[in-house]
Scaffold this motif. Structure first.
Motif, PDB file in Angstrom:
ATOM      1  N   TYR A   1       0.834  -1.122   0.147  1.00 41.98           N
ATOM      2  CA  TYR A   1      -0.020  -0.043   0.011  1.00 41.98           C
ATOM      3  C   TYR A   1       1.076   1.342   0.046  1.00 41.98           C
ATOM      4  CZ  TYR A   1      -4.085  -2.836   1.076  1.00 41.98           C
ATOM      5  OH  TYR A   1      -5.090  -3.831   1.060  1.00 41.98           O
ATOM      6  N   VAL A   2       1.941   1.317   0.925  1.00 45.00           N
ATOM      7  CA  VAL A   2       2.742   2.359   0.871  1.00 45.00           C
ATOM      8  C   VAL A   2       3.582   2.744  -0.502  1.00 45.00           C
ATOM      9  CG1 VAL A   2       4.758   3.697   2.086  1.00 45.00           C
ATOM     10  CG2 VAL A   2       3.213   2.421   3.517  1.00 45.00           C
ATOM     11  N   ASP A   3       4.010   1.556  -1.258  1.00 50.24           N
ATOM     12  CA  ASP A   3       4.553   1.648  -2.375  1.00 50.24           C
ATOM     13  C   ASP A   3       3.773   2.562  -3.442  1.00 50.24           C
ATOM     14  OD1 ASP A   3       6.986   0.799  -1.431  1.00 50.24           O
ATOM     15  OD2 ASP A   3       6.505  -1.450  -2.536  1.00 50.24           O
ATOM     16  N   LYS A   4       2.233   1.994  -3.211  1.00 46.40           N
ATOM     17  CA  LYS A   4       1.276   2.700  -4.286  1.00 46.40           C
ATOM     18  C   LYS A   4       1.356   4.255  -3.930  1.00 46.40           C
ATOM     19  CE  LYS A   4      -1.738  -1.090  -4.868  1.00 46.40           C
ATOM     20  NZ  LYS A   4      -2.983  -1.853  -4.792  1.00 46.40           N
ATOM     21  N   MET A   5       1.126   4.457  -2.667  1.00 42.39           N
ATOM     22  CA  MET A   5       1.316   6.078  -2.152  1.00 42.39           C
ATOM     23  C   MET A   5       2.577   6.635  -2.738  1.00 42.39           C
ATOM     24  SD  MET A   5       0.020   5.675   1.782  1.00 42.39           S
ATOM     25  CE  MET A   5      -0.071   7.182   2.076  1.00 42.39           C
ATOM     26  N   VAL A   6       3.477   6.342  -2.608  1.00 42.43           N
ATOM     27  CA  VAL A   6       4.593   6.588  -3.028  1.00 42.43           C
ATOM     28  C   VAL A   6       4.883   7.041  -4.450  1.00 42.43           C
ATOM     29  CG1 VAL A   6       7.251   6.638  -3.020  1.00 42.43           C
ATOM     30  CG2 VAL A   6       6.010   6.052  -0.902  1.00 42.43           C
ATOM     31  N   ALA A   7       4.247   6.115  -5.175  1.00 44.54           N
ATOM     32  CA  ALA A   7       4.134   6.056  -6.637  1.00 44.54           C
ATOM     33  C   ALA A   7       3.250   7.126  -7.078  1.00 44.54           C
ATOM     34  CB  ALA A   7       3.870   4.818  -7.137  1.00 44.54           C
TER      35      ALA A   7
ATOM     36  N   SER B   1      14.182  -3.200   5.326  1.00 46.21           N
ATOM     37  CA  SER B   1      13.427  -2.755   4.321  1.00 46.21           C
ATOM     38  C   SER B   1      13.855  -1.544   3.549  1.00 46.21           C
ATOM     39  CB  SER B   1      11.852  -2.364   4.726  1.00 46.21           C
ATOM     40  OG  SER B   1      11.991  -1.417   5.916  1.00 46.21           O
ATOM     41  N   GLY B   2      15.332  -0.947   3.896  1.00 46.15           N
ATOM     42  CA  GLY B   2      15.839   0.053   3.345  1.00 46.15           C
ATOM     43  C   GLY B   2      15.133   1.345   3.861  1.00 46.15           C
ATOM     44  N   ALA B   3      15.010   2.489   2.977  1.00 44.40           N
ATOM     45  CA  ALA B   3      14.101   3.543   3.489  1.00 44.40           C
ATOM     46  C   ALA B   3      12.836   3.145   3.751  1.00 44.40           C
ATOM     47  CB  ALA B   3      14.434   4.268   2.380  1.00 44.40           C
ATOM     48  N   LYS B   4      12.181   3.601   4.796  1.00 41.91           N
ATOM     49  CA  LYS B   4      10.846   3.597   5.100  1.00 41.91           C
ATOM     50  C   LYS B   4      10.294   5.017   4.742  1.00 41.91           C
ATOM     51  CE  LYS B   4       9.982   1.412   8.889  1.00 41.91           C
ATOM     52  NZ  LYS B   4      10.015   1.143  10.384  1.00 41.91           N
ATOM     53  N   TYR B   5       9.025   5.095   4.341  1.00 44.88           N
ATOM     54  CA  TYR B   5       8.449   6.125   4.097  1.00 44.88           C
ATOM     55  C   TYR B   5       7.203   6.272   4.931  1.00 44.88           C
ATOM     56  CZ  TYR B   5      11.742   6.666   0.236  1.00 44.88           C
ATOM     57  OH  TYR B   5      12.457   6.763  -0.490  1.00 44.88           O
TER      58      TYR B   5
ATOM     59  N   TYR C   1       6.167  12.534   3.587  1.00 43.98           N
ATOM     60  CA  TYR C   1       6.558  11.457   4.177  1.00 43.98           C
ATOM     61  C   TYR C   1       7.727  11.503   5.151  1.00 43.98           C
ATOM     62  CZ  TYR C   1       4.082   9.418   0.119  1.00 43.98           C
ATOM     63  OH  TYR C   1       3.075   9.039  -0.754  1.00 43.98           O
ATOM     64  N   ALA C   2       7.793  11.000   6.104  1.00 42.23           N
ATOM     65  CA  ALA C   2       8.615  11.093   7.222  1.00 42.23           C
ATOM     66  C   ALA C   2       9.659   9.857   6.578  1.00 42.23           C
ATOM     67  CB  ALA C   2       8.361  10.772   8.689  1.00 42.23           C
ATOM     68  N   LYS C   3      10.961   9.985   6.065  1.00 45.26           N
ATOM     69  CA  LYS C   3      11.782   9.320   5.643  1.00 45.26           C
ATOM     70  C   LYS C   3      12.754   8.681   6.705  1.00 45.26           C
ATOM     71  CE  LYS C   3      15.022   8.398   1.999  1.00 45.26           C
ATOM     72  NZ  LYS C   3      15.709   8.991   0.836  1.00 45.26           N
ATOM     73  N   THR C   4      12.702   7.487   7.276  1.00 41.55           N
ATOM     74  CA  THR C   4      13.625   6.820   8.120  1.00 41.55           C
ATOM     75  C   THR C   4      14.122   5.688   7.629  1.00 41.55           C
ATOM     76  OG1 THR C   4      11.879   5.209   8.825  1.00 41.55           O
ATOM     77  CG2 THR C   4      11.906   7.383   9.838  1.00 41.55           C
ATOM     78  N   SER C   5      15.323   5.267   8.179  1.00 40.47           N
ATOM     79  CA  SER C   5      16.081   4.017   7.802  1.00 40.47           C
ATOM     80  C   SER C   5      15.534   2.901   8.443  1.00 40.47           C
ATOM     81  CB  SER C   5      17.507   4.123   8.136  1.00 40.47           C
ATOM     82  OG  SER C   5      17.653   4.311   9.460  1.00 40.47           O
ATOM     83  N   GLY C   6      14.992   2.015   7.719  1.00 38.66           N
ATOM     84  CA  GLY C   6      14.639   0.656   8.106  1.00 38.66           C
ATOM     85  C   GLY C   6      16.037  -0.254   8.186  1.00 38.66           C
TER      86      GLY C   6
ATOM     87  N   GLU D   1      11.425  15.899  -2.815  1.00 42.32           N
ATOM     88  CA  GLU D   1      10.053  15.543  -3.344  1.00 42.32           C
ATOM     89  C   GLU D   1       9.979  14.365  -4.193  1.00 42.32           C
ATOM     90  OE1 GLU D   1       7.003  18.104  -6.135  1.00 42.32           O
ATOM     91  OE2 GLU D   1       7.906  19.339  -4.367  1.00 42.32           O
ATOM     92  N   LYS D   2       8.919  13.693  -3.872  1.00 42.81           N
ATOM     93  CA  LYS D   2       8.690  12.390  -4.572  1.00 42.81           C
ATOM     94  C   LYS D   2       7.489  12.300  -5.239  1.00 42.81           C
ATOM     95  CE  LYS D   2      10.182   7.633  -4.002  1.00 42.81           C
ATOM     96  NZ  LYS D   2      11.728   7.854  -4.499  1.00 42.81           N
ATOM     97  N   ASN D   3       6.908  12.468  -6.357  1.00 41.66           N
ATOM     98  CA  ASN D   3       5.771  12.486  -6.989  1.00 41.66           C
ATOM     99  C   ASN D   3       4.787  13.478  -6.345  1.00 41.66           C
ATOM    100  OD1 ASN D   3       6.195  10.268  -8.706  1.00 41.66           O
ATOM    101  ND2 ASN D   3       6.245   8.726  -7.391  1.00 41.66           N
ATOM    102  N   GLY D   4       5.304  14.620  -6.249  1.00 44.61           N
ATOM    103  CA  GLY D   4       4.450  15.665  -5.558  1.00 44.61           C
ATOM    104  C   GLY D   4       4.165  15.799  -4.160  1.00 44.61           C
ATOM    105  N   VAL D   5       5.071  14.798  -3.507  1.00 42.04           N
ATOM    106  CA  VAL D   5       4.790  14.839  -1.925  1.00 42.04           C
ATOM    107  C   VAL D   5       6.268  15.361  -1.326  1.00 42.04           C
ATOM    108  CG1 VAL D   5       4.266  13.799  -0.063  1.00 42.04           C
ATOM    109  CG2 VAL D   5       2.767  13.430  -2.149  1.00 42.04           C
ATOM    110  N   LYS D   6       6.434  15.966  -0.328  1.00 45.37           N
ATOM    111  CA  LYS D   6       7.647  16.410   0.034  1.00 45.37           C
ATOM    112  C   LYS D   6       8.187  15.239   1.317  1.00 45.37           C
ATOM    113  CE  LYS D   6       7.564  21.528  -0.535  1.00 45.37           C
ATOM    114  NZ  LYS D   6       7.627  22.604   0.177  1.00 45.37           N
ATOM    115  N   LEU D   7       9.115  15.039   1.321  1.00 44.43           N
ATOM    116  CA  LEU D   7       9.931  14.081   2.169  1.00 44.43           C
ATOM    117  C   LEU D   7      10.885  14.549   2.900  1.00 44.43           C
ATOM    118  CD1 LEU D   7      12.287  12.120   1.253  1.00 44.43           C
ATOM    119  CD2 LEU D   7      10.544  11.589  -0.429  1.00 44.43           C
ATOM    120  N   GLY D   8      10.939  14.177   4.099  1.00 43.52           N
ATOM    121  CA  GLY D   8      12.491  14.440   5.033  1.00 43.52           C
ATOM    122  C   GLY D   8      12.353  13.628   6.415  1.00 43.52           C
ATOM    123  N   ARG D   9      13.259  13.988   7.140  1.00 47.58           N
ATOM    124  CA  ARG D   9      13.319  13.620   8.405  1.00 47.58           C
ATOM    125  C   ARG D   9      12.111  14.234   9.341  1.00 47.58           C
ATOM    126  NH1 ARG D   9      19.537  14.922   9.108  1.00 47.58           N
ATOM    127  NH2 ARG D   9      20.443  13.282   7.689  1.00 47.58           N
TER     128      ARG D   9
END
Length: 499
Positions: A76-82, A104-108, A96-101, A155-163
């Motif tokens: 589901y998250v991957d669909k959102m991020v896309a 799973s690598g980066a988590k959004y 998206y709050a980007k954290t290190s998993g 920014e990823k597909n129109g949504v900002k992300l960061g810590r």
């Protein structure tokens, strides 16, 4: 008294009354949140997939919506991020709050228009509860520092992300902007050591009254201040009187902090995470943090010792007990559903509901069935420090399953001392005896000669900072695991000790 501090006292009383109202009606408050979440998300992809429209009771919800962690929610998250809208929550997230998993690598983690206020208001309300309780508001006129991640975002597909801490920095209210430190430019420095040095230069001659951050990284800031000036932090900042922290238990650091500051200061504990701002300390003389029951989050709990059973019982707020270790699940207006955040909590009280963070469900030692958790090692450390006048900078614990010379296995405590106890053997005995008192399984293993008492390995000064730097997690919101069931951290620390 300034106009700002006078206004803060009035506002604090108003907010305290609102909090007391929902805190006195916990089950009704959670039921209201539960129904609002279902109604709002019923037409999302997740809501349709799990038949939200026909869920009438919590029992229906528990049958329809399984417990998931990030990996299990990832499709589901991957669909959102896309870029797809209406996946877990109506529309698209704000951020998206980007954290290190770890796996799973980066988590959004999504942050929505509805969920952002809880991240902002909880920290504010914690300070207001302190003002309402103590009557002290003069610190609002001084400078406040929040040691956090960079506020710069991608920014990823129109949504900002960061810590998360960087995202929240964009929401500092206008009435605090003049008081807030460090400057925007300094906050954007990525290298943590360079950033701390810049913060030292900026704050050195300021009237600092509130300092906030994860204790281990605030400690680094304090040490740099002392190295620069040769003075105690409390002498540099005579109006400094409130330390706000989260992420790890402050108690093992308290004596070291009081030495660096030169006096005692009041403190407020927070429980923020990318998935939600769950709790904050609302009383100075009460153990635990007030669980946020009216902030768009519906909580479930599973006893930690049953969590890995095939069908563990899920409990709601009215069914929990004090002093039991629970895995906490959250469904929220950020679009998380029966989501395992990975933390374990214990309730210290139910009128109102207050919690402490007891550890991580994946962070424990059970190499021999002992299931030692973070709360237990932290309480043992706290007692050993207080009884020997030692001071520690940092510590972690790992099992040593196959020691040399046919020795019995043991728990190895890696400790960086600021002040080494006069009698290290006594310190070690206090740790081990307290751990045995807290954990009957550990006691039985020692008594049965399956394990020998713990051993201490002394980490050189700044050794833990060296470790965190080696894995790219120096500073910001990064935390050292208090204990692990393997020796991945231990092996790196051994190299640092031997070098």
């Amino acid at each position: 008294m300034s106009l700002k501090s006078f206004g803060a006292k009035i506002f604090a009383k108003h907010i305290r009354n609102k909090i007391d109202k929902w805190a006195s009606q916990p089950e009704e408050t959670q039921q209201k949140v539960f129904l609002e979440l279902l109604a709002k998300a019923s037409n999302t992809q997740f809501g349709r997939d799990h038949d939200f429209k026909n869920i009438k009771t919590y029992s229906d919800f528990a049958k329809n919506v399984p417990v998931r962690d990030y990996e299990q929610l990832r499709t589901y998250v991957d669909k959102m991020v896309a870029g797809e809208p209406d996946v877990l929550w109506p529309g698209k997230p704000l951020y998206y709050a980007k954290t290190s998993g770890t796996t799973s690598g980066a988590k959004y983690i999504p942050l929505t228009k509805e969920s952002m206020p809880s991240h902002i208001n909880a920290a504010r309300n914690a300070i207001l509860c302190y003002i309402a309780e103590t009557g002290n508001a003069k610190f609002v006129d001084g400078k406040m520092i929040f040691l956090q991640g960079s506020p710069e975002m991608e920014e990823k597909n129109g949504v900002k992300l960061g810590r998360l801490s960087g995202i929240v920095a964009h929401y500092v209210p206008s009435y605090l902007q003049k008081n807030r430190m460090p400057t925007w430019e300094t906050n954007c420095i990525e290298d943590w050591e360079t950033k701390v040095d810049a913060i030292v230069e900026e704050t050195l001659k300021e009237n600092m009254s509130v300092i906030s951050g994860i204790p281990s990284w605030v400690q680094m800031y304090f040490e740099r201040l002392q190295q620069k000036t040769g003075k105690k932090v409390g002498d540099l900042f005579p109006d400094f009187e409130l330390f706000i922290y989260g992420g790890v238990n402050y108690e093992p650091y308290r004596s070291k902090f009081e030495n660096l500051i030169g006096r005692k200061v009041d403190s407020i504990e927070l429980y923020p995470a990318s998935e939600g701002f769950f709790a904050f300390q609302d009383k100075q003389n009460e153990r635990g943090m007030l669980l946020q029951l009216d902030a768009g989050m519906f909580y479930e709990f599973i006893k930690a010792d049953e969590f890995f059973d095939e069908n563990p019982k899920r409990l709601t707020i009215g069914e929990v007990e004090t002093d039991v270790n629970y895995v906490m699940l959250v469904s929220s207006n950020a679009g998380l559903w029966a989501y395992n955040i990975g933390d374990t909590v214990q309730f210290t009280g139910t009128k109102p509901y207050r919690v402490i963070v007891s550890g991580r469900i994946k962070h424990f030692i059970s190499a021999f069935g002992e299931h030692v958790i973070a709360k237990e090692v932290e309480e043992a450390m706290q007692l050993a420090v207080s009884k020997t006048n030692a001071q520690i900078s940092e510590f972690t614990v790992a099992p040593n399953i196959t020691p040399a010379n046919n020795e019995l296995p043991y728990h190895e405590w890696f400790i960086e001392f600021e002040k080494v106890p006069e009698d290290l053997s006594k310190f070690s005995n206090i740790l081990d005896e307290n751990l045995q008192r807290q954990n009957s399984y550990y006691f039985d293993l020692i008594e049965g000669k399956i394990l020998q008492p713990l051993k201490i390995s002394r980490v050189p000064q700044n050794g833990f900072q060296q470790y965190m730097k080696s894995i790219g997690k120096l500073g910001g919101q990064n935390k050292l695991p208090r204990l692990a069931n393997d020796r991945k951290i231990a092996e790196v620390l051994e190299k640092i000790i031997n070098s």
